[in-house]
Scaffold this motif. Structure first.
Motif, short mmCIF file in Angstrom:
data_model
loop_
_atom_site.label_atom_id
_atom_site.label_comp_id
_atom_site.label_asym_id
_atom_site.label_seq_id
_atom_site.Cartn_x
_atom_site.Cartn_y
_atom_site.Cartn_z
N VAL A 13 0.30 -0.88 0.22
CA VAL A 13 -0.54 -0.22 0.56
C VAL A 13 1.01 1.04 -0.30
O VAL A 13 0.40 2.31 -1.07
N VAL A 14 2.26 1.00 0.52
CA VAL A 14 3.08 2.70 0.39
C VAL A 14 3.55 2.44 -0.51
O VAL A 14 3.62 3.89 -1.27
N THR A 15 3.67 1.77 -1.03
CA THR A 15 4.21 2.53 -2.95
C THR A 15 3.12 2.28 -4.13
O THR A 15 3.14 3.01 -4.30
N LEU A 16 1.94 1.38 -3.77
CA LEU A 16 1.24 2.01 -5.03
C LEU A 16 0.26 3.49 -4.34
O LEU A 16 0.34 3.93 -4.15
N HIS A 17 0.40 4.30 -2.47
CA HIS A 17 -0.29 5.57 -2.36
C HIS A 17 0.48 6.19 -3.06
O HIS A 17 0.38 7.32 -3.18
N HIS A 18 1.73 5.90 -3.34
CA HIS A 18 3.20 6.79 -3.44
C HIS A 18 2.45 7.84 -4.81
O HIS A 18 3.03 8.59 -5.57
N SER A 19 2.59 6.34 -5.55
CA SER A 19 2.55 6.16 -7.12
C SER A 19 0.69 7.40 -7.63
O SER A 19 0.70 8.30 -7.91
N ALA A 20 -0.70 7.10 -6.24
CA ALA A 20 -1.79 7.57 -6.08
C ALA A 20 -1.50 9.28 -5.63
O ALA A 20 -2.01 9.78 -6.69
N HIS A 44 -2.35 12.58 -10.13
CA HIS A 44 -3.71 12.97 -10.20
C HIS A 44 -5.15 12.37 -11.31
O HIS A 44 -5.69 11.98 -10.77
N GLY A 45 -4.50 11.88 -12.64
CA GLY A 45 -4.83 11.63 -13.27
C GLY A 45 -5.53 10.40 -13.21
O GLY A 45 -7.06 9.95 -13.04
N PHE A 46 -4.42 9.37 -13.14
CA PHE A 46 -4.86 8.08 -12.45
C PHE A 46 -5.64 8.04 -11.12
O PHE A 46 -6.58 7.21 -11.36
N THR A 47 -5.50 8.74 -10.72
CA THR A 47 -6.33 8.19 -9.67
C THR A 47 -7.59 9.16 -9.48
O THR A 47 -8.42 8.12 -9.06
N ARG A 48 -8.06 9.95 -10.40
CA ARG A 48 -9.56 9.84 -10.41
C ARG A 48 -9.99 9.30 -10.88
O ARG A 48 -11.44 9.37 -11.01
N PRO A 61 -1.10 11.08 5.67
CA PRO A 61 -1.26 11.93 6.03
C PRO A 61 -1.72 12.79 5.10
O PRO A 61 -2.49 14.22 4.99
N ASP A 62 -1.05 12.03 3.95
CA ASP A 62 -1.87 13.00 2.44
C ASP A 62 -2.80 12.01 1.81
O ASP A 62 -2.58 11.39 0.17
N PRO A 63 -4.21 11.67 2.49
CA PRO A 63 -4.93 11.01 1.18
C PRO A 63 -4.98 11.08 0.17
O PRO A 63 -5.70 12.23 -0.11
N TYR A 109 -4.82 1.18 -4.89
CA TYR A 109 -4.50 2.36 -5.02
C TYR A 109 -4.85 3.52 -4.72
O TYR A 109 -3.95 4.40 -4.17
N LEU A 110 -6.24 3.41 -3.83
CA LEU A 110 -6.51 4.90 -3.41
C LEU A 110 -6.56 4.13 -1.39
O LEU A 110 -6.99 5.57 -0.74
#
Length: 229
Positions: A43-50, A54-58, A122-124, A182-183
């Motif tokens: 989850v740490v690896t995926l969160h850094h990417s998310a 920003h576009g892929f996260t949306r 800290p930055d969800p 990812y989220l």
């Protein structure tokens, strides 16, 4: 495959998936170190990417909140139940409805009993409610597409439709699991637990329905074979 063979195989599959879920539940409840480390690393690896993309996260938020949301999955099953009722297949409609309701009840019961915290950042990039284990999105998608595929097969749909449903279901079940990770709102073991419990419920429904139908046929056969005076 004969119906009797099918429901016995489904019962064995249900037992295997249930056992795997219970093992995973025990490991999570015991705070097993290697599992916790693997969960965090992923989850740490995926969160850094998310955070960076920003576009892929949306896109992931749209998929998880609209297309693969549990209520969207339940709406699909409600439509299937309505179709079965229209066809006067009361028993099968009940089986589908009860399986879907049981999935929701078990999910909430395990969440409440285990009370596992979700990942904190800290930055969800997204948020979710209730406890983490198991993933309701993963479980509901597994149950929905598993039951829909079973209904198509049970009604003898042309081969292309079960194949299409299997493909859409696989993409959706795997996809919704990825979006939850990812989220940053679930641990990988939460998603795996949702898949395992959902598969156990689907195979349990297939096995119990097949058993009930075979018992009914056995009871009716002697009556039909009697010679009327």
């Amino acid at each position: 495959m004969q119906p009797a063979t099918l429901h016995r195989r489904a019962a064995r599959a249900a037992a295997v998936f249930t056992a795997l879920f219970l093992v995973l539940l025990a490991l999570v409840a015991a705070h097993w170190g290697p599992l916790g480390t693997a969960d965090r690393d992923i989850v740490v690896t995926l969160h850094h990417s998310a955070v960076r993309h920003h576009g892929f996260t949306r896109v992931n938020r749209v998929l998880t909140d609209w297309f693969w949301d549990p209520w969207a999955m339940r709406a699909l099953l409600a439509a299937a139940v309505g179709w079965l009722l229209w066809r006067r297949e009361w028993r099968l409609a009940l089986w589908v409805a009860v399986t879907a309701a049981l999935g929701t009840a078990l999910q909430q019961a395990v969440k409440a009993a285990l009370a596992r915290e979700r990942p904190r950042w800290p930055d969800p990039v997204d948020s979710a409610h209730y406890a983490a284990f198991p993933s309701g999105h993963a479980l509901t998608a597994t149950v929905a597409f598993g039951l829909l595929l079973w209904l198509l097969t049970l009604h003898g749909a042309p081969a292309k439709w079960p194949r299409l449903m299997a493909a859409v279901g696989a993409v959706s079940v795997l996809g919704v699991g990825f979006t939850r990770l990812y989220l940053g709102v679930h641990w990988p073991s939460d998603v795996l637990a949702g898949w395992l419990l959902g598969a156990a419920l689907v195979y349990g429904a297939i096995a119990s329905y097949g058993y009930a139908r075979s018992r009914r046929s056995e009871r009716e056969s002697p009556r039909e074979g009697r010679v009327r005076p």
